[in-house]
Design a protein around this motif. Structure first.
Motif, PDB file in Angstrom:
ATOM      1  N   GLU A   1       0.511 -15.802  -8.667  1.00 34.09           N
ATOM      2  CA  GLU A   1      -0.537 -15.535  -7.710  1.00 34.09           C
ATOM      3  C   GLU A   1      -0.136 -14.217  -6.715  1.00 34.09           C
ATOM      4  O   GLU A   1       0.854 -14.134  -6.502  1.00 34.09           O
ATOM      5  CB  GLU A   1      -0.550 -16.757  -6.698  1.00 34.09           C
ATOM      6  N   PRO A   2      -1.328 -13.362  -6.614  1.00 37.90           N
ATOM      7  CA  PRO A   2      -0.938 -12.221  -5.636  1.00 37.90           C
ATOM      8  C   PRO A   2      -0.322 -12.626  -4.435  1.00 37.90           C
ATOM      9  O   PRO A   2      -0.677 -13.521  -3.594  1.00 37.90           O
ATOM     10  CB  PRO A   2      -2.356 -11.649  -5.468  1.00 37.90           C
ATOM     11  N   ILE A   3       0.298 -11.647  -3.799  1.00 43.97           N
ATOM     12  CA  ILE A   3       0.887 -11.740  -2.471  1.00 43.97           C
ATOM     13  C   ILE A   3       0.385 -10.669  -1.636  1.00 43.97           C
ATOM     14  O   ILE A   3      -0.373  -9.737  -1.832  1.00 43.97           O
ATOM     15  CB  ILE A   3       2.455 -11.544  -2.425  1.00 43.97           C
ATOM     16  N   THR A   4       0.141 -10.830  -0.211  1.00 41.77           N
ATOM     17  CA  THR A   4      -0.327  -9.923   0.664  1.00 41.77           C
ATOM     18  C   THR A   4       0.711  -9.113   1.631  1.00 41.77           C
ATOM     19  O   THR A   4       1.396  -9.857   1.996  1.00 41.77           O
ATOM     20  CB  THR A   4      -1.489 -10.532   1.491  1.00 41.77           C
ATOM     21  N   ILE A   5       0.700  -8.020   1.602  1.00 42.88           N
ATOM     22  CA  ILE A   5       1.777  -7.282   2.461  1.00 42.88           C
ATOM     23  C   ILE A   5       1.039  -6.220   3.219  1.00 42.88           C
ATOM     24  O   ILE A   5      -0.174  -5.560   2.874  1.00 42.88           O
ATOM     25  CB  ILE A   5       2.763  -6.488   1.640  1.00 42.88           C
ATOM     26  N   GLU A   6       1.170  -6.345   4.557  1.00 41.75           N
ATOM     27  CA  GLU A   6       0.606  -5.399   5.467  1.00 41.75           C
ATOM     28  C   GLU A   6       1.574  -4.252   5.627  1.00 41.75           C
ATOM     29  O   GLU A   6       2.633  -4.200   5.926  1.00 41.75           O
ATOM     30  CB  GLU A   6       0.571  -6.082   6.753  1.00 41.75           C
ATOM     31  N   ALA A   7       0.591  -3.057   5.678  1.00 44.75           N
ATOM     32  CA  ALA A   7       1.354  -1.552   5.997  1.00 44.75           C
ATOM     33  C   ALA A   7       0.591  -0.906   6.900  1.00 44.75           C
ATOM     34  O   ALA A   7      -0.778  -0.952   6.791  1.00 44.75           O
ATOM     35  CB  ALA A   7       1.631  -0.990   4.595  1.00 44.75           C
ATOM     36  N   THR A   8       1.151  -0.089   7.735  1.00 46.16           N
ATOM     37  CA  THR A   8       0.305   0.628   8.344  1.00 46.16           C
ATOM     38  C   THR A   8       0.114   2.166   8.066  1.00 46.16           C
ATOM     39  O   THR A   8       0.954   2.806   7.395  1.00 46.16           O
ATOM     40  CB  THR A   8       1.113   0.960   9.855  1.00 46.16           C
ATOM     41  N   VAL A   9      -1.246   2.509   8.132  1.00 46.93           N
ATOM     42  CA  VAL A   9      -1.604   4.017   7.491  1.00 46.93           C
ATOM     43  C   VAL A   9      -1.238   5.024   8.486  1.00 46.93           C
ATOM     44  O   VAL A   9      -1.344   4.721   9.696  1.00 46.93           O
ATOM     45  CB  VAL A   9      -3.209   3.858   7.381  1.00 46.93           C
ATOM     46  N   GLU A  10      -0.439   5.830   7.994  1.00 44.48           N
ATOM     47  CA  GLU A  10      -0.067   7.151   8.591  1.00 44.48           C
ATOM     48  C   GLU A  10      -0.710   8.314   8.100  1.00 44.48           C
ATOM     49  O   GLU A  10      -1.131   8.390   6.941  1.00 44.48           O
ATOM     50  CB  GLU A  10       1.475   7.259   8.649  1.00 44.48           C
ATOM     51  N   ARG A  11      -0.582   9.310   8.943  1.00 44.75           N
ATOM     52  CA  ARG A  11      -0.851  10.697   8.312  1.00 44.75           C
ATOM     53  C   ARG A  11       0.060  11.496   7.887  1.00 44.75           C
ATOM     54  O   ARG A  11       1.240  11.752   8.472  1.00 44.75           O
ATOM     55  CB  ARG A  11      -1.581  11.593   9.509  1.00 44.75           C
ATOM     56  N   LEU A  12       0.090  11.602   6.561  1.00 42.42           N
ATOM     57  CA  LEU A  12       1.276  11.921   5.920  1.00 42.42           C
ATOM     58  C   LEU A  12       1.293  13.540   5.477  1.00 42.42           C
ATOM     59  O   LEU A  12       0.364  14.165   4.828  1.00 42.42           O
ATOM     60  CB  LEU A  12       1.286  11.350   4.502  1.00 42.42           C
ATOM     61  N   ARG A  13       2.158  14.299   5.836  1.00 40.66           N
ATOM     62  CA  ARG A  13       2.387  15.591   5.654  1.00 40.66           C
ATOM     63  C   ARG A  13       3.458  15.751   4.312  1.00 40.66           C
ATOM     64  O   ARG A  13       4.521  15.530   4.506  1.00 40.66           O
ATOM     65  CB  ARG A  13       2.692  16.487   6.616  1.00 40.66           C
ATOM     66  N   PRO A  14       3.061  16.191   3.266  1.00 44.03           N
ATOM     67  CA  PRO A  14       3.596  16.225   2.062  1.00 44.03           C
ATOM     68  C   PRO A  14       5.102  16.636   2.062  1.00 44.03           C
ATOM     69  O   PRO A  14       6.118  15.823   1.845  1.00 44.03           O
ATOM     70  CB  PRO A  14       2.727  16.802   0.979  1.00 44.03           C
ATOM     71  N   LEU A  15       5.089  17.952   2.497  1.00 44.97           N
ATOM     72  CA  LEU A  15       6.766  18.400   2.288  1.00 44.97           C
ATOM     73  C   LEU A  15       7.565  17.597   3.181  1.00 44.97           C
ATOM     74  O   LEU A  15       8.693  17.348   2.846  1.00 44.97           O
ATOM     75  CB  LEU A  15       6.475  19.947   2.280  1.00 44.97           C
ATOM     76  N   GLN A  16       7.037  17.346   4.514  1.00 45.35           N
ATOM     77  CA  GLN A  16       7.875  16.785   5.360  1.00 45.35           C
ATOM     78  C   GLN A  16       7.943  15.562   5.142  1.00 45.35           C
ATOM     79  O   GLN A  16       9.069  14.740   5.193  1.00 45.35           O
ATOM     80  CB  GLN A  16       6.766  16.758   6.875  1.00 45.35           C
ATOM     81  N   SER A  17       7.010  14.537   4.489  1.00 42.35           N
ATOM     82  CA  SER A  17       7.268  13.572   3.858  1.00 42.35           C
ATOM     83  C   SER A  17       8.441  13.190   2.735  1.00 42.35           C
ATOM     84  O   SER A  17       9.235  12.514   2.920  1.00 42.35           O
ATOM     85  CB  SER A  17       6.064  12.712   3.367  1.00 42.35           C
ATOM     86  N   PHE A  18       8.428  14.345   1.917  1.00 43.43           N
ATOM     87  CA  PHE A  18       9.266  14.441   0.950  1.00 43.43           C
ATOM     88  C   PHE A  18      10.817  14.751   1.612  1.00 43.43           C
ATOM     89  O   PHE A  18      11.870  13.982   1.022  1.00 43.43           O
ATOM     90  CB  PHE A  18       9.238  15.708  -0.061  1.00 43.43           C
ATOM     91  N   SER A  19      10.754  15.502   2.259  1.00 38.59           N
ATOM     92  CA  SER A  19      12.339  15.751   3.078  1.00 38.59           C
ATOM     93  C   SER A  19      12.710  14.423   3.836  1.00 38.59           C
ATOM     94  O   SER A  19      14.037  14.238   3.679  1.00 38.59           O
ATOM     95  CB  SER A  19      12.005  16.815   4.324  1.00 38.59           C
ATOM     96  N   LYS A  20      12.035  13.807   4.505  1.00 40.76           N
ATOM     97  CA  LYS A  20      12.342  12.233   5.123  1.00 40.76           C
ATOM     98  C   LYS A  20      12.603  11.441   4.015  1.00 40.76           C
ATOM     99  O   LYS A  20      13.668  10.698   4.182  1.00 40.76           O
ATOM    100  CB  LYS A  20      11.094  11.852   6.018  1.00 40.76           C
ATOM    101  N   ALA A  21      11.984  11.565   2.845  1.00 42.22           N
ATOM    102  CA  ALA A  21      12.367  10.487   1.860  1.00 42.22           C
ATOM    103  C   ALA A  21      13.724  10.922   1.319  1.00 42.22           C
ATOM    104  O   ALA A  21      14.474   9.943   0.865  1.00 42.22           O
ATOM    105  CB  ALA A  21      11.211  10.491   0.618  1.00 42.22           C
TER     106      ALA A  21
END
Length: 417
Positions: free
Chosen positions: A201-221
Protein backbone atom coordinates in the motif's frame (compact mmCIF):
# COMPACT_ATOMS: atom_id res chain seq x y z
CA UNK A 1 17.61 11.41 -18.93
CA UNK A 2 21.33 11.58 -18.56
CA UNK A 3 22.55 10.20 -21.81
CA UNK A 4 23.34 13.60 -23.26
CA UNK A 5 25.54 15.58 -20.91
CA UNK A 6 27.76 18.62 -20.66
CA UNK A 7 31.36 19.08 -21.76
CA UNK A 8 34.08 20.69 -19.75
CA UNK A 9 37.14 21.39 -21.92
CA UNK A 10 37.65 25.13 -22.35
CA UNK A 11 39.33 24.55 -25.71
CA UNK A 12 35.86 23.88 -27.12
CA UNK A 13 35.15 27.60 -26.94
CA UNK A 14 37.90 28.27 -29.48
CA UNK A 15 36.01 26.25 -32.04
CA UNK A 16 33.24 28.82 -32.00
CA UNK A 17 35.61 31.32 -33.63
CA UNK A 18 36.53 29.09 -36.54
CA UNK A 19 34.74 29.76 -39.85
CA UNK A 20 32.97 26.80 -41.39
CA UNK A 21 32.50 26.51 -45.13
CA UNK A 22 29.01 25.86 -46.44
CA UNK A 23 28.36 22.34 -47.67
CA UNK A 24 26.95 21.69 -51.10
CA UNK A 25 24.60 19.07 -49.69
CA UNK A 26 23.18 21.19 -46.90
CA UNK A 27 19.55 20.18 -46.28
CA UNK A 28 16.78 22.53 -47.42
CA UNK A 29 14.86 24.74 -44.98
CA UNK A 30 11.60 23.39 -43.59
CA UNK A 31 10.23 26.75 -42.56
CA UNK A 32 9.90 25.58 -38.95
CA UNK A 33 12.26 27.95 -37.07
CA UNK A 34 13.29 25.67 -34.18
CA UNK A 35 13.93 22.64 -36.37
CA UNK A 36 15.83 24.69 -38.96
CA UNK A 37 17.99 26.36 -36.32
CA UNK A 38 18.96 23.00 -34.85
CA UNK A 39 19.97 21.81 -38.31
CA UNK A 40 22.03 24.95 -38.95
CA UNK A 41 23.87 24.67 -35.64
CA UNK A 42 24.70 21.01 -36.19
CA UNK A 43 25.98 21.66 -39.71
CA UNK A 44 28.15 24.55 -38.49
CA UNK A 45 29.48 23.27 -35.17
CA UNK A 46 29.15 19.51 -34.67
CA UNK A 47 32.61 18.11 -33.99
CA UNK A 48 32.54 15.11 -36.35
CA UNK A 49 32.18 16.09 -40.00
CA UNK A 50 31.96 12.43 -41.02
CA UNK A 51 28.58 12.17 -39.26
CA UNK A 52 26.98 14.99 -41.22
CA UNK A 53 26.01 12.89 -44.25
CA UNK A 54 23.80 10.60 -42.19
CA UNK A 55 22.51 13.65 -40.32
CA UNK A 56 21.47 15.27 -43.59
CA UNK A 57 19.77 12.02 -44.62
CA UNK A 58 17.84 11.98 -41.33
CA UNK A 59 16.81 15.60 -41.81
CA UNK A 60 15.55 14.94 -45.35
CA UNK A 61 13.65 11.87 -44.13
CA UNK A 62 11.85 13.96 -41.52
CA UNK A 63 11.01 16.66 -44.06
CA UNK A 64 9.80 14.13 -46.63
CA UNK A 65 7.84 11.92 -44.26
CA UNK A 66 4.66 11.02 -46.16
CA UNK A 67 2.54 10.84 -42.99
CA UNK A 68 3.83 13.92 -41.16
CA UNK A 69 6.55 15.97 -42.87
CA UNK A 70 8.17 18.76 -40.86
CA UNK A 71 6.89 22.07 -42.18
CA UNK A 72 6.28 25.58 -40.87
CA UNK A 73 2.84 24.43 -39.65
CA UNK A 74 3.99 21.28 -37.84
CA UNK A 75 2.68 20.71 -34.32
CA UNK A 76 5.01 21.13 -31.36
CA UNK A 77 4.94 17.38 -30.70
CA UNK A 78 5.91 16.61 -34.30
CA UNK A 79 8.80 19.11 -34.18
CA UNK A 80 10.00 17.67 -30.88
CA UNK A 81 10.01 14.15 -32.28
CA UNK A 82 11.79 15.23 -35.46
CA UNK A 83 14.53 17.06 -33.57
CA UNK A 84 15.08 14.06 -31.29
CA UNK A 85 15.35 11.79 -34.34
CA UNK A 86 17.86 13.88 -36.28
CA UNK A 87 20.05 14.47 -33.22
CA UNK A 88 20.00 10.75 -32.43
CA UNK A 89 21.43 10.08 -35.90
CA UNK A 90 24.67 11.74 -34.75
CA UNK A 91 25.16 9.00 -32.15
CA UNK A 92 27.11 11.24 -29.79
CA UNK A 93 27.04 12.27 -26.17
CA UNK A 94 26.74 15.93 -25.18
CA UNK A 95 24.11 16.31 -27.88
CA UNK A 96 20.44 16.81 -27.10
CA UNK A 97 17.60 19.29 -26.79
CA UNK A 98 16.04 20.19 -23.46
CA UNK A 99 12.79 22.04 -22.73
CA UNK A 100 11.72 23.87 -19.56
CA UNK A 101 9.29 21.09 -18.64
CA UNK A 102 12.09 19.04 -17.04
CA UNK A 103 14.77 19.44 -14.38
CA UNK A 104 17.54 18.74 -16.90
CA UNK A 105 16.81 22.05 -18.63
CA UNK A 106 17.32 24.13 -15.49
CA UNK A 107 20.42 22.28 -14.37
CA UNK A 108 22.06 22.48 -17.78
CA UNK A 109 21.18 26.12 -18.35
CA UNK A 110 22.83 26.94 -15.03
CA UNK A 111 25.89 24.90 -15.94
CA UNK A 112 26.11 26.59 -19.36
CA UNK A 113 24.99 29.99 -18.05
CA UNK A 114 27.94 31.80 -19.65
CA UNK A 115 26.93 30.65 -23.14
CA UNK A 116 23.39 32.02 -22.69
CA UNK A 117 24.28 34.92 -20.40
CA UNK A 118 22.56 37.52 -22.59
CA UNK A 119 19.21 35.79 -22.06
CA UNK A 120 19.34 34.91 -18.36
CA UNK A 121 17.54 37.99 -17.01
CA UNK A 122 14.75 37.51 -19.50
CA UNK A 123 14.43 33.80 -18.74
CA UNK A 124 14.76 34.18 -14.96
CA UNK A 125 13.67 37.68 -13.94
CA UNK A 126 14.72 39.78 -12.19
CA UNK A 127 18.12 38.47 -11.00
CA UNK A 128 18.88 36.24 -13.98
CA UNK A 129 19.64 33.23 -11.75
CA UNK A 130 18.46 29.84 -13.01
CA UNK A 131 16.03 28.20 -10.60
CA UNK A 132 12.99 25.95 -10.43
CA UNK A 133 10.51 24.83 -7.79
CA UNK A 134 10.95 21.32 -6.43
CA UNK A 135 11.85 19.09 -3.51
CA UNK A 136 15.21 17.74 -4.71
CA UNK A 137 14.39 14.46 -6.42
CA UNK A 138 14.91 13.02 -9.88
CA UNK A 139 12.77 10.20 -11.24
CA UNK A 140 13.39 7.47 -13.78
CA UNK A 141 10.85 5.31 -15.62
CA UNK A 142 11.06 1.54 -15.25
CA UNK A 143 8.45 -1.12 -16.00
CA UNK A 144 5.83 1.52 -16.74
CA UNK A 145 6.21 3.34 -13.41
CA UNK A 146 8.27 6.25 -12.10
CA UNK A 147 10.89 5.59 -9.44
CA UNK A 148 13.02 8.00 -7.45
CA UNK A 149 16.50 7.65 -8.95
CA UNK A 150 18.20 10.49 -7.06
CA UNK A 151 17.58 12.30 -3.80
CA UNK A 152 19.83 15.32 -3.41
CA UNK A 153 21.55 15.30 -0.03
CA UNK A 154 20.14 17.97 2.27
CA UNK A 155 17.13 18.62 0.02
CA UNK A 156 13.51 18.76 1.25
CA UNK A 157 13.00 15.21 -0.07
CA UNK A 158 16.06 13.98 1.83
CA UNK A 159 14.91 15.63 5.05
CA UNK A 160 11.41 14.19 4.59
CA UNK A 161 12.71 10.62 4.22
CA UNK A 162 12.06 9.91 0.54
CA UNK A 163 14.34 7.08 -0.60
CA UNK A 164 15.93 6.09 -3.87
CA UNK A 165 13.83 3.28 -5.33
CA UNK A 166 10.50 4.60 -4.09
CA UNK A 167 7.75 4.42 -6.71
CA UNK A 168 6.10 7.82 -7.11
CA UNK A 169 2.35 7.27 -7.15
CA UNK A 170 1.19 10.90 -7.03
CA UNK A 171 1.91 14.40 -5.76
CA UNK A 172 -1.04 16.21 -4.18
CA UNK A 173 -3.32 13.61 -5.74
CA UNK A 174 -2.12 14.15 -9.33
CA UNK A 175 0.41 12.23 -11.47
CA UNK A 176 3.97 13.30 -10.77
CA UNK A 177 5.56 15.85 -13.09
CA UNK A 178 9.08 17.18 -12.46
CA UNK A 179 8.04 20.81 -12.84
CA UNK A 180 4.24 21.12 -12.86
CA UNK A 181 3.79 19.15 -9.64
CA UNK A 182 5.41 22.01 -7.70
CA UNK A 183 4.43 25.03 -9.76
CA UNK A 184 3.27 28.03 -7.68
CA UNK A 185 3.80 26.05 -4.44
CA UNK A 186 7.02 27.55 -3.06
CA UNK A 187 6.96 27.29 0.73
CA UNK A 188 3.96 24.95 0.64
CA UNK A 189 3.92 21.34 1.80
CA UNK A 190 3.06 18.73 -0.82
CA UNK A 191 1.84 15.20 -0.17
CA UNK A 192 3.95 12.68 -2.05
CA UNK A 193 2.38 9.23 -2.33
CA UNK A 194 5.04 6.54 -2.59
CA UNK A 195 5.17 2.77 -2.85
CA UNK A 196 8.30 1.55 -1.11
CA UNK A 197 7.83 -2.18 -1.66
CA UNK A 198 6.33 -3.93 -4.66
CA UNK A 199 2.64 -4.61 -4.17
CA UNK A 200 2.51 -2.69 -0.89
CA UNK A 201 0.00 0.00 0.00
CA UNK A 202 1.30 3.49 -0.76
CA UNK A 203 2.60 5.69 2.02
CA UNK A 204 2.33 9.48 2.20
CA UNK A 205 5.33 11.69 2.90
CA UNK A 206 5.09 15.45 3.20
CA UNK A 207 7.85 17.64 1.78
CA UNK A 208 8.23 21.41 1.54
CA UNK A 209 8.65 22.93 -1.91
CA UNK A 210 11.68 25.17 -2.28
CA UNK A 211 13.13 27.34 -5.01
CA UNK A 212 16.19 25.38 -6.05
CA UNK A 213 19.20 26.94 -7.76
CA UNK A 214 20.88 24.02 -9.49
CA UNK A 215 24.60 24.64 -8.97
CA UNK A 216 24.00 25.95 -5.48
CA UNK A 217 21.94 22.84 -4.72
CA UNK A 218 24.69 20.58 -6.06
CA UNK A 219 27.32 22.24 -3.86
CA UNK A 220 25.07 21.81 -0.84
CA UNK A 221 24.38 18.18 -1.76
CA UNK A 222 28.12 17.44 -2.03
CA UNK A 223 28.73 18.97 1.38
CA UNK A 224 25.74 17.26 3.01
CA UNK A 225 26.76 13.89 1.59
CA UNK A 226 30.00 13.84 3.62
CA UNK A 227 29.60 11.23 6.36
CA UNK A 228 31.73 8.83 8.39
CA UNK A 229 30.81 5.32 9.53
CA UNK A 230 32.78 3.00 11.79
CA UNK A 231 33.62 -0.52 10.68
CA UNK A 232 36.01 -2.83 12.52
CA UNK A 233 37.19 0.08 14.61
CA UNK A 234 38.10 2.10 11.51
CA UNK A 235 36.50 5.30 10.31
CA UNK A 236 35.35 5.13 6.68
CA UNK A 237 34.42 8.43 5.10
CA UNK A 238 32.05 8.97 2.18
CA UNK A 239 31.39 11.89 -0.17
CA UNK A 240 29.36 12.07 -3.37
CA UNK A 241 30.40 14.24 -6.30
CA UNK A 242 27.05 15.08 -7.86
CA UNK A 243 28.80 17.22 -10.47
CA UNK A 244 32.11 18.96 -11.02
CA UNK A 245 30.39 21.92 -12.68
CA UNK A 246 29.76 23.88 -9.49
CA UNK A 247 32.47 26.49 -9.08
CA UNK A 248 33.26 25.28 -5.58
CA UNK A 249 32.59 21.53 -5.95
CA UNK A 250 36.17 20.43 -5.30
CA UNK A 251 36.70 23.19 -2.73
CA UNK A 252 33.82 21.70 -0.74
CA UNK A 253 35.41 18.24 -0.90
CA UNK A 254 38.85 19.57 0.02
CA UNK A 255 37.42 21.44 2.99
CA UNK A 256 35.62 18.35 4.28
CA UNK A 257 38.80 16.28 3.92
CA UNK A 258 41.10 18.82 5.53
CA UNK A 259 39.06 20.36 8.34
CA UNK A 260 35.54 18.97 8.13
CA UNK A 261 33.72 15.73 8.78
CA UNK A 262 36.17 13.57 6.84
CA UNK A 263 39.44 14.85 8.31
CA UNK A 264 39.83 11.96 10.77
CA UNK A 265 38.69 9.21 8.40
CA UNK A 266 41.07 6.30 7.90
CA UNK A 267 39.93 6.02 4.29
CA UNK A 268 37.33 7.62 2.06
CA UNK A 269 34.84 6.33 -0.51
CA UNK A 270 34.39 8.84 -3.35
CA UNK A 271 31.06 8.41 -5.12
CA UNK A 272 31.28 9.43 -8.78
CA UNK A 273 27.71 8.40 -9.64
CA UNK A 274 26.82 11.95 -10.56
CA UNK A 275 24.16 13.87 -12.42
CA UNK A 276 26.49 15.81 -14.73
CA UNK A 277 30.21 15.92 -15.37
CA UNK A 278 31.91 19.20 -16.14
CA UNK A 279 34.74 20.69 -14.16
CA UNK A 280 38.45 20.83 -14.80
CA UNK A 281 40.32 17.82 -16.07
CA UNK A 282 42.75 17.88 -13.12
CA UNK A 283 40.08 17.63 -10.41
CA UNK A 284 41.37 14.22 -9.26
CA UNK A 285 44.66 15.81 -8.20
CA UNK A 286 43.12 16.13 -4.75
CA UNK A 287 43.52 12.36 -4.40
CA UNK A 288 46.42 11.49 -6.71
CA UNK A 289 48.55 14.64 -6.88
CA UNK A 290 52.12 14.55 -5.64
CA UNK A 291 52.54 18.15 -4.49
CA UNK A 292 52.77 18.62 -0.74
CA UNK A 293 49.69 19.86 1.10
CA UNK A 294 50.04 23.23 2.81
CA UNK A 295 47.99 25.95 4.44
CA UNK A 296 48.44 29.64 5.09
CA UNK A 297 48.22 30.84 8.70
CA UNK A 298 47.33 34.48 9.21
CA UNK A 299 48.40 36.70 12.11
CA UNK A 300 45.17 36.10 14.00
CA UNK A 301 45.59 32.34 13.65
CA UNK A 302 43.05 31.89 10.87
CA UNK A 303 44.06 29.13 8.49
CA UNK A 304 43.51 29.25 4.75
CA UNK A 305 43.69 25.99 2.80
CA UNK A 306 46.05 26.55 -0.09
CA UNK A 307 46.70 23.02 -1.28
CA UNK A 308 44.96 19.92 0.04
CA UNK A 309 46.12 16.40 -0.77
CA UNK A 310 44.49 13.24 0.58
CA UNK A 311 47.14 10.59 1.18
CA UNK A 312 45.05 7.93 2.86
CA UNK A 313 43.21 5.06 1.10
CA UNK A 314 40.55 5.84 -1.50
CA UNK A 315 37.89 3.71 -3.19
CA UNK A 316 35.61 5.15 -5.87
CA UNK A 317 32.11 4.16 -7.02
CA UNK A 318 31.21 4.46 -10.70
CA UNK A 319 28.19 3.68 -12.89
CA UNK A 320 26.41 5.01 -15.98
CA UNK A 321 25.96 8.33 -14.12
CA UNK A 322 29.73 8.81 -14.19
CA UNK A 323 30.25 10.79 -17.37
CA UNK A 324 32.22 13.62 -18.94
CA UNK A 325 34.42 15.24 -16.29
CA UNK A 326 33.56 12.52 -13.80
CA UNK A 327 34.90 9.95 -16.27
CA UNK A 328 38.16 11.86 -16.49
CA UNK A 329 38.18 11.80 -12.69
CA UNK A 330 37.58 8.03 -12.65
CA UNK A 331 40.24 7.47 -15.33
CA UNK A 332 42.80 9.41 -13.28
CA UNK A 333 42.01 7.37 -10.18
CA UNK A 334 42.20 4.07 -12.06
CA UNK A 335 45.53 4.85 -13.69
CA UNK A 336 46.90 5.65 -10.25
CA UNK A 337 45.86 2.30 -8.83
CA UNK A 338 42.77 3.42 -6.94
CA UNK A 339 40.09 0.68 -7.09
CA UNK A 340 36.78 1.39 -8.83
CA UNK A 341 33.60 -0.36 -7.72
CA UNK A 342 30.22 -0.49 -9.47
CA UNK A 343 29.30 -0.55 -13.17
CA UNK A 344 30.77 0.72 -16.44
CA UNK A 345 30.80 4.49 -16.84
CA UNK A 346 28.68 6.22 -19.47
CA UNK A 347 31.32 6.52 -22.19
CA UNK A 348 30.27 10.14 -22.67
CA UNK A 349 33.41 12.20 -23.08
CA UNK A 350 33.13 15.00 -25.60
CA UNK A 351 33.16 18.77 -25.16
CA UNK A 352 29.75 20.38 -25.51
CA UNK A 353 28.35 23.86 -25.94
CA UNK A 354 24.88 25.26 -25.26
CA UNK A 355 22.71 27.19 -27.71
CA UNK A 356 19.38 28.81 -26.93
CA UNK A 357 16.79 28.03 -29.62
CA UNK A 358 13.98 30.33 -30.83
CA UNK A 359 11.45 28.75 -28.45
CA UNK A 360 13.88 29.13 -25.50
CA UNK A 361 14.61 25.41 -25.41
CA UNK A 362 18.26 24.49 -25.00
CA UNK A 363 20.44 22.65 -27.49
CA UNK A 364 23.57 20.96 -26.14
CA UNK A 365 25.90 20.11 -28.99
CA UNK A 366 29.22 18.23 -29.05
CA UNK A 367 31.72 20.65 -30.57
CA UNK A 368 35.02 18.90 -29.80
CA UNK A 369 36.47 15.42 -29.39
CA UNK A 370 38.30 14.54 -26.16
CA UNK A 371 41.46 12.46 -25.80
CA UNK A 372 43.12 11.31 -22.59
CA UNK A 373 46.86 10.82 -22.60
CA UNK A 374 48.24 9.97 -26.01
CA UNK A 375 45.25 8.28 -27.62
CA UNK A 376 42.68 7.13 -25.05
CA UNK A 377 39.09 7.93 -25.97
CA UNK A 378 36.26 7.08 -23.61
CA UNK A 379 33.40 8.18 -25.88
CA UNK A 380 31.24 5.11 -26.47
CA UNK A 381 33.54 2.93 -24.36
CA UNK A 382 33.56 4.07 -20.76
CA UNK A 383 35.61 2.65 -17.90
CA UNK A 384 35.08 -0.78 -16.41
CA UNK A 385 35.12 -1.17 -12.61
CA UNK A 386 37.70 -3.32 -10.87
CA UNK A 387 34.94 -4.78 -8.70
CA UNK A 388 31.57 -5.10 -10.47
CA UNK A 389 28.46 -4.44 -8.40
CA UNK A 390 24.93 -4.11 -9.73
CA UNK A 391 22.19 -1.80 -8.55
CA UNK A 392 18.49 -2.43 -9.15
CA UNK A 393 16.41 0.74 -8.86
CA UNK A 394 12.75 -0.34 -8.41
CA UNK A 395 11.79 -0.76 -4.75
CA UNK A 396 15.40 -0.68 -3.58
CA UNK A 397 14.15 1.15 -0.45
CA UNK A 398 17.41 3.02 -0.05
CA UNK A 399 19.58 -0.09 -0.24
CA UNK A 400 22.80 0.49 -2.17
CA UNK A 401 24.75 -2.65 -3.13
CA UNK A 402 27.41 -0.59 -4.92
CA UNK A 403 28.12 1.48 -1.83
CA UNK A 404 28.15 -1.70 0.28
CA UNK A 405 30.71 -3.23 -2.10
CA UNK A 406 32.86 -0.10 -1.94
CA UNK A 407 32.83 -0.13 1.85
CA UNK A 408 33.80 -3.81 1.85
CA UNK A 409 36.71 -2.99 -0.47
CA UNK A 410 37.80 -0.21 1.88
CA UNK A 411 37.54 -2.56 4.86
CA UNK A 412 39.81 -5.00 3.03
CA UNK A 413 42.35 -2.29 2.23
CA UNK A 414 42.41 -1.00 5.80
CA UNK A 415 42.68 -4.51 7.22
CA UNK A 416 45.78 -5.08 5.09
CA UNK A 417 47.35 -1.98 6.57
Amino acid sequence: MKANTLGFFRVALLLLLMPVAARADDPPQSGQPVFDHVVELVMEHFYDASALDRFVTAVRDEMEDQEAPVTADSTEARVDAAIDTVLASLDASHTGRYKPDGIDYFELIDIFRFAVRDHMRRLFPPEGEASYLGIGIVAQEADGALFVSDVYDGSPADRAGILVGDEIVSVDGAPYDEIRSFQDKVGDTVEVRLRRHEGAEPITIEATVERLRPLQSFSKAIEESATVTERDGRRIGYVRLWTLSSRDAMDVVARELATGRLKDADGVVVDLRGRWGGGQSDAAELFVGDTAPFRLILRDGEEILANVRWNRPVVAIIDEGSRSGLEVFAYSLKTNGIPLVGARTAGALLAGRAYLLPDDSLLILAVSDAVLGEETRLEGRGIQPDTPATFGLPYSAGRDPQLDAAIEEMRRILAEG
